[in-house]
Design a protein around this motif. Structure first.
Motif, PDB file in Angstrom:
ATOM      1  N   THR A 115       6.298 -12.644 -28.635  1.00  0.00           N
ATOM      2  CA  THR A 115       6.755 -13.849 -29.403  1.00  0.00           C
ATOM      3  C   THR A 115       6.903 -15.438 -28.165  1.00  0.00           C
ATOM      4  OG1 THR A 115       9.008 -12.686 -27.662  1.00  0.00           O
ATOM      5  CG2 THR A 115       8.667 -12.755 -30.432  1.00  0.00           C
ATOM      6  N   TRP A 174       9.446 -20.473 -37.669  1.00  0.00           N
ATOM      7  CA  TRP A 174       9.403 -18.721 -36.890  1.00  0.00           C
ATOM      8  C   TRP A 174      10.273 -18.345 -37.954  1.00  0.00           C
ATOM      9  CZ3 TRP A 174       9.082 -17.360 -31.971  1.00  0.00           C
ATOM     10  CH2 TRP A 174       9.302 -16.436 -32.025  1.00  0.00           C
ATOM     11  N   ASN A 175      11.531 -18.518 -39.144  1.00  0.00           N
ATOM     12  CA  ASN A 175      11.503 -17.457 -40.013  1.00  0.00           C
ATOM     13  C   ASN A 175      10.427 -17.079 -40.489  1.00  0.00           C
ATOM     14  OD1 ASN A 175      14.183 -18.452 -39.220  1.00  0.00           O
ATOM     15  ND2 ASN A 175      14.564 -19.858 -40.482  1.00  0.00           N
ATOM     16  N   LEU A 193       9.406 -14.285 -38.416  1.00  0.00           N
ATOM     17  CA  LEU A 193      10.000 -12.739 -38.462  1.00  0.00           C
ATOM     18  C   LEU A 193       9.747 -12.793 -39.735  1.00  0.00           C
ATOM     19  CD1 LEU A 193      13.364 -14.383 -36.687  1.00  0.00           C
ATOM     20  CD2 LEU A 193      11.272 -13.356 -35.369  1.00  0.00           C
ATOM     21  N   TYR A 249      14.291  -9.044 -41.719  1.00  0.00           N
ATOM     22  CA  TYR A 249      14.708 -10.337 -41.634  1.00  0.00           C
ATOM     23  C   TYR A 249      16.507 -10.635 -42.691  1.00  0.00           C
ATOM     24  CZ  TYR A 249      14.715 -15.620 -41.720  1.00  0.00           C
ATOM     25  OH  TYR A 249      15.674 -16.697 -42.031  1.00  0.00           O
ATOM     26  N   HIS A 277      18.801  -8.871 -40.282  1.00  0.00           N
ATOM     27  CA  HIS A 277      19.000 -10.160 -39.039  1.00  0.00           C
ATOM     28  C   HIS A 277      20.216 -11.308 -39.412  1.00  0.00           C
ATOM     29  CE1 HIS A 277      17.755 -11.705 -34.842  1.00  0.00           C
ATOM     30  NE2 HIS A 277      17.537 -12.714 -35.773  1.00  0.00           N
ATOM     31  N   THR A 302      13.552 -13.127 -30.797  1.00  0.00           N
ATOM     32  CA  THR A 302      13.432 -13.945 -31.465  1.00  0.00           C
ATOM     33  C   THR A 302      13.020 -14.914 -30.967  1.00  0.00           C
ATOM     34  OG1 THR A 302      16.452 -13.743 -31.411  1.00  0.00           O
ATOM     35  CG2 THR A 302      14.424 -12.376 -33.122  1.00  0.00           C
ATOM     36  N   SER A 303      14.031 -16.249 -31.966  1.00  0.00           N
ATOM     37  CA  SER A 303      14.181 -17.428 -31.134  1.00  0.00           C
ATOM     38  C   SER A 303      15.718 -17.520 -30.917  1.00  0.00           C
ATOM     39  CB  SER A 303      13.527 -18.433 -32.211  1.00  0.00           C
ATOM     40  OG  SER A 303      14.449 -18.836 -32.972  1.00  0.00           O
TER      41      SER A 303
END
Length: 473
Positions: free
Chosen positions: A46, A67-68, A71, A80, A83, A455-456
């Protein structure tokens, strides 16, 4: 091609950068970037991917979109979704109103046997519950799903009006098809609806019991009156569409439904298990310490209870607080014995939590009864310990991105395993500590805390250290 590969290819094309240029910036090889664009690779790195995306000069919307998609491609659509549902659950605590106004209304309850529309039902239920809150030995027993929104809006005020009012609630959770993702998310959504009632006051006796079934079929139209609300005076049976009800004050009928409720409750399990609050928490943790290979905490501040702060603790207690001090020191000693020197703890925290520590001397995890503002020197010392632990790799700590997660400062979640998750909620009028007992819910939260560092939503270790060290200057 996947959604991620298409979005990445589009972003690279718009940037005007070559694959060679992106390779130098990100650390990926040119061939690997080509494979990602073609949908043949999804990098687990990442850090490199963030560097690549930052080089594309994307708008915030475009960055989040890629980004999504990344993921989803890396973890799968189901992971996802779980999350995002965990983030929604966490953020919902920040929208829980602090109930301080007590309901003093008392409505006349009409002498009726049937109700034929939802508006009348809502007025009737409201009047019955407010009357029960004024009854000395009042109680409420419910078999009810999360779809009666007025009930869950009203119950916090009713519970606050009488903090000794006993509320017992039986609810159906999804589980007939096994432990699948859709069931887990649905169950977490149900818990989110119930939380404001549970947190209305730490003295109210709101107990939730659950059983598994397929909710849609269990509460289908063939079950004419599946919902029930019972008080010390009334039994109200309610239709599945919340439009009709049958009302009874007959003692024999009341006794029968009371026995049926108690019998049904015996086949259910508790959804939330209360943990002692105040200074009693230290004795509880001394006797019920979880033994785990990995601990995750998420809160506005990192967990400082793993650090050697014994001398600091002694400075803030007098002889009158000797027993409390001894219990706290024992917890700290047990922490170091079980977790010290090993990279077992991963903690997530916010900028506002660190500011509150350094500017006001507030440590969020301490009970109100022993709260004392830390001196500036002790604040700095705590921060130095945290920075040293991160650098020595005995403690993992990550700064949350407050643009990605609106984290409520009242909340602290600790996860010790997929079946052992504790929640602390500390607002102005409420101190609630409890363990979640339902495993599809605890699994979502545990997996979220295990994965969120990649993750971001979190900063890198280097950026986290840079932020912490800026407070020491």
């Amino acid at each position: 091609m996947s959604e991620f590969s298409q979005a990445l290819e589009c972003g690279i094309y718009k940037s005007g950068l070559t694959e060679n240029q992106l390779a130098k910036i990100s650390g990926f090889t040119r061939s690997y970037i080509a494979l990602m664009k073609n949908g043949q690779r999804v990098s687990p790195d990442t850090v490199k991917l963030k560097k690549l995306l930052e080089a594309l000069s994307l708008s915030i919307y475009e960055y989040e979109n890629i980004w999504n998609a990344y993921l989803k491609a890396r973890y799968g659509e189901d992971t996802y979704k779980m999350h995002m549902s965990a983030i929604s659950f966490i953020e919902s605590f920040g929208r829980i109103s602090t109930i301080s106004i007590k309901s003093d209304f008392f409505h006349d309850i009409p002498d009726i046997n049937t109700i034929n529309n939802r508006m009348d039902l809502e007025v009737f239920v409201k009047a019955v519950l407010e009357q029960e809150a004024l009854t000395q030995d009042g109680y409420v027993r419910m078999i009810m799903q999360e779809d009666f929104s007025l009930l869950y809006t009203m119950l916090p005020s009713v519970c606050r009006s009488n903090n000794k009012l006993k509320v017992e609630h039986i609810i159906c959770l999804e589980g007939a098809d096994g432990d699948n993702v859709k069931n887990r998310i649905r169950n977490l959504e149900i818990l989110k609806v119930l939380m404001p009632v549970f947190l209305a006051g730490n003295e109210n006796g709101y107990d939730v019991y659950f059983y598994y079934d397929k909710i849609a079929s269990h509460f289908a139209s063939t079950a004419l009156m599946p919902y029930m609300i019972m008080t010390s005076s009334y039994v109200v049976n309610i239709s599945v569409d919340l439009e009709y009800a049958v009302v009874s004050r007959d003692k024999d009928t009341h006794c029968l439904f009371e026995q049926l409720f108690i019998q049904r409750k015996k086949s259910c399990r508790k959804m939330i298990n209360k943990i002692p609050t105040g200074i009693n928490i230290f004795e509880f943790y001394s006797q019920n310490r979880p033994h785990s290979d990995q601990i995750f905490t998420i809160g506005s501040q990192p967990c400082f209870g793993m650090f050697p702060v014994d001398s600091m603790v002694r400075n803030y207690f007098t002889d009158d607080n000797q027993d409390t001090m001894d219990m706290l020191l024992k917890v700290l000693e047990d922490n170091r014995r079980l977790y010290g020197g090993m990279k077992l703890v991963t903690s997530y925290f916010t900028k506002s939590g660190i500011r509150r520590l350094m500017e006001e001397g507030i440590v969020d995890e301490l009970p109100k009864e022993i709260y004392t503002t830390l001196t500036p020197g002790d604040r700095r010392q705590l921060l130095k310990m945290l920075i040293h632990a991160i650098k020595s790799q005995t403690y993992e700590a990550y700064l949350l991105d407050d643009q990605k997660i609106i984290y409520p400062h009242q909340l602290l979640i600790s996860a010790y395993s997929m079946t052992d998750v504790n929640v602390v909620y500390l607002s102005e009028n409420t101190e609630a500590r409890f363990a979640l007992q339902e495993q599809s819910i605890t699994r979502i939260l545990y997996d979220f805390l295990n994965d969120v560092k990649e993750t971001s939503e979190t900063a890198s270790v280097e950026d986290t250290l840079s932020y912490l060290e800026s407070f020491l200057k």
